[in-house]
Design an enzyme around this catalytic site. Structure first.
Site, PDB file in Angstrom:
ATOM      1  N   ASP A  59       4.819 -10.256 -16.880  1.00 48.52           N
ATOM      2  CA  ASP A  59       5.617 -10.081 -18.096  1.00 48.52           C
ATOM      3  C   ASP A  59       6.090  -8.631 -18.212  1.00 48.52           C
ATOM      4  OD1 ASP A  59       6.711 -10.338 -20.635  1.00 48.52           O
ATOM      5  OD2 ASP A  59       4.774 -10.210 -21.656  1.00 48.52           O
ATOM      6  N   LYS A  61       9.640  -7.888 -18.463  1.00 51.76           N
ATOM      7  CA  LYS A  61      10.887  -7.891 -19.246  1.00 51.76           C
ATOM      8  C   LYS A  61      11.932  -6.928 -18.658  1.00 51.76           C
ATOM      9  CE  LYS A  61       8.409  -8.932 -23.574  1.00 51.76           C
ATOM     10  NZ  LYS A  61       7.015  -8.698 -23.114  1.00 51.76           N
ATOM     11  N   LEU A  62      12.358  -7.192 -17.454  1.00 54.50           N
ATOM     12  CA  LEU A  62      13.312  -6.309 -16.780  1.00 54.50           C
ATOM     13  C   LEU A  62      14.594  -6.148 -17.596  1.00 54.50           C
ATOM     14  CD1 LEU A  62      13.097  -7.602 -13.079  1.00 54.50           C
ATOM     15  CD2 LEU A  62      11.648  -5.912 -14.231  1.00 54.50           C
ATOM     16  N   ILE A  65      20.700  -2.053 -15.269  1.00 56.47           N
ATOM     17  CA  ILE A  65      21.992  -2.466 -14.730  1.00 56.47           C
ATOM     18  C   ILE A  65      21.761  -3.582 -13.708  1.00 56.47           C
ATOM     19  CG2 ILE A  65      23.020  -0.203 -15.155  1.00 56.47           C
ATOM     20  CD1 ILE A  65      22.702   0.390 -12.171  1.00 56.47           C
ATOM     21  N   PRO A  66      22.787  -4.419 -13.444  1.00 59.54           N
ATOM     22  CA  PRO A  66      22.587  -5.600 -12.601  1.00 59.54           C
ATOM     23  C   PRO A  66      21.931  -5.333 -11.253  1.00 59.54           C
ATOM     24  CG  PRO A  66      24.694  -5.757 -13.712  1.00 59.54           C
ATOM     25  CD  PRO A  66      24.145  -4.396 -14.037  1.00 59.54           C
ATOM     26  N   ASN A  67      22.409  -4.349 -10.512  1.00 57.39           N
ATOM     27  CA  ASN A  67      21.865  -4.108  -9.176  1.00 57.39           C
ATOM     28  C   ASN A  67      20.402  -3.685  -9.222  1.00 57.39           C
ATOM     29  OD1 ASN A  67      22.462  -3.855  -6.218  1.00 57.39           O
ATOM     30  ND2 ASN A  67      21.775  -1.760  -6.613  1.00 57.39           N
ATOM     31  N   THR A  68      20.058  -2.849 -10.191  1.00 54.38           N
ATOM     32  CA  THR A  68      18.666  -2.403 -10.318  1.00 54.38           C
ATOM     33  C   THR A  68      17.756  -3.564 -10.693  1.00 54.38           C
ATOM     34  OG1 THR A  68      19.376  -0.180 -10.950  1.00 54.38           O
ATOM     35  CG2 THR A  68      17.125  -0.809 -11.523  1.00 54.38           C
ATOM     36  N   ARG A 178      -1.049 -18.955 -32.581  1.00 53.50           N
ATOM     37  CA  ARG A 178      -2.346 -18.768 -33.232  1.00 53.50           C
ATOM     38  C   ARG A 178      -2.958 -20.152 -33.437  1.00 53.50           C
ATOM     39  NH1 ARG A 178      -1.494 -14.647 -31.403  1.00 53.50           N
ATOM     40  NH2 ARG A 178      -1.454 -12.569 -32.343  1.00 53.50           N
ATOM     41  N   GLY A 207      -3.425 -14.854 -26.642  1.00 49.24           N
ATOM     42  CA  GLY A 207      -4.173 -13.676 -26.222  1.00 49.24           C
ATOM     43  C   GLY A 207      -5.384 -13.417 -27.078  1.00 49.24           C
TER      44      GLY A 207
END
Length: 227
Positions: A59, A61-62, A65-68, A178, A207
């Site tokens: 997890d 959550k990238l 920019i698109p290439n990265t 919950r 969690g």
């Protein structure tokens, strides 16, 4: 519906101790930003040593920019995780680039897009995105669906609507569950297991109710009974 246990404890040792207590259960494990930045790939290997059948949701959550983002997705492939996520607000071009890059691989992880963080309330969300949570979550989900992703991260309250505008097989994963009416902490849009099940959620993330319990295995057993 499948249960995903969040590994959000303060230390690697505490997380591994928790995993040891629940190793006999068929659950997913969620490794988030803090745990991965602190403990790295070695932590993922340690999980598999305890039970090689555990499935791991990374997890992170990238959002870039698109290439990265696509480069990062390829790096994630080498980690051997079973699922990871990106931010839908990075845009369709970025999400498409991620999926195109992953097409090179015979076996790839499940890829989800984060719609609206469950910590947002309507006022906070509107100031940032200029629309209601439900409308924007639907839009982000549609973007992810059209970009070839497998599903989205959303609250249980958006799951049914998202499946209606995409596809019943388009996955939804919901944090903020919950199961027994516990305190919601910093989560705003929380739900119980029954609500998530009725909303056709595919994965629920739990969690604190598990790792703060004196008997986490028993809590998992009770949750799985509800599922």
């Amino acid at each position: 519906m499948q249960l995903c246990v969040a590994l959000d404890l303060p230390t690697k040792e505490e997380n591994l101790e928790l995993i040891g207590k629940i190793k006999d259960y068929d659950v997913w494990l969620k490794v988030g930003l803090r745990s991965y930045i602190r403990d790295g790939e070695d932590f993922l290997k340690d999980i598999k040593k305890i039970n090689p059948d555990f499935k791991i949701f990374l997890d992170l959550k990238l959002y870039d920019i698109p290439n990265t983002m696509a480069d990062a997705a390829e790096s994630i492939i080498s980690l051997g995780v079973d699922m990871f996520n990106v931010h839908a607000s990075a845009g369709k071009r970025a999400m498409r680039e991620v999926m195109v890059r992953l097409e090179r691989y015979e076996k790839r992880p499940i890829v989800l897009a984060v719609t609206a963080l469950t910590s947002f309330n309507e006022d906070e969300f509107g100031k940032i995105y200029g629309d209601s949570i439900s409308k924007k979550a639907d839009q982000f989900a549609k973007d992810a669906y059209e970009s070839g992703l497998d599903g989205v991260v959303c609250s249980a309250y958006e799951s049914s609507s998202i499946k209606n505008i995409t596809n019943r097989d388009f996955m939804t994963l919901t944090p903020g569950i919950r199961p027994f009416g516990e305190d919601s902490g910093d989560q705003q849009r929380v739900a119980d297991v029954a609500f998530a099940k009725n909303a056709h959620v595919d994965f629920i993330v739990v969690g604190r109710p598990i790792y703060n319990s004196k008997n986490p295995a028993e809590v998992i057993r009770r949750i799985l009974e509800q599922i």
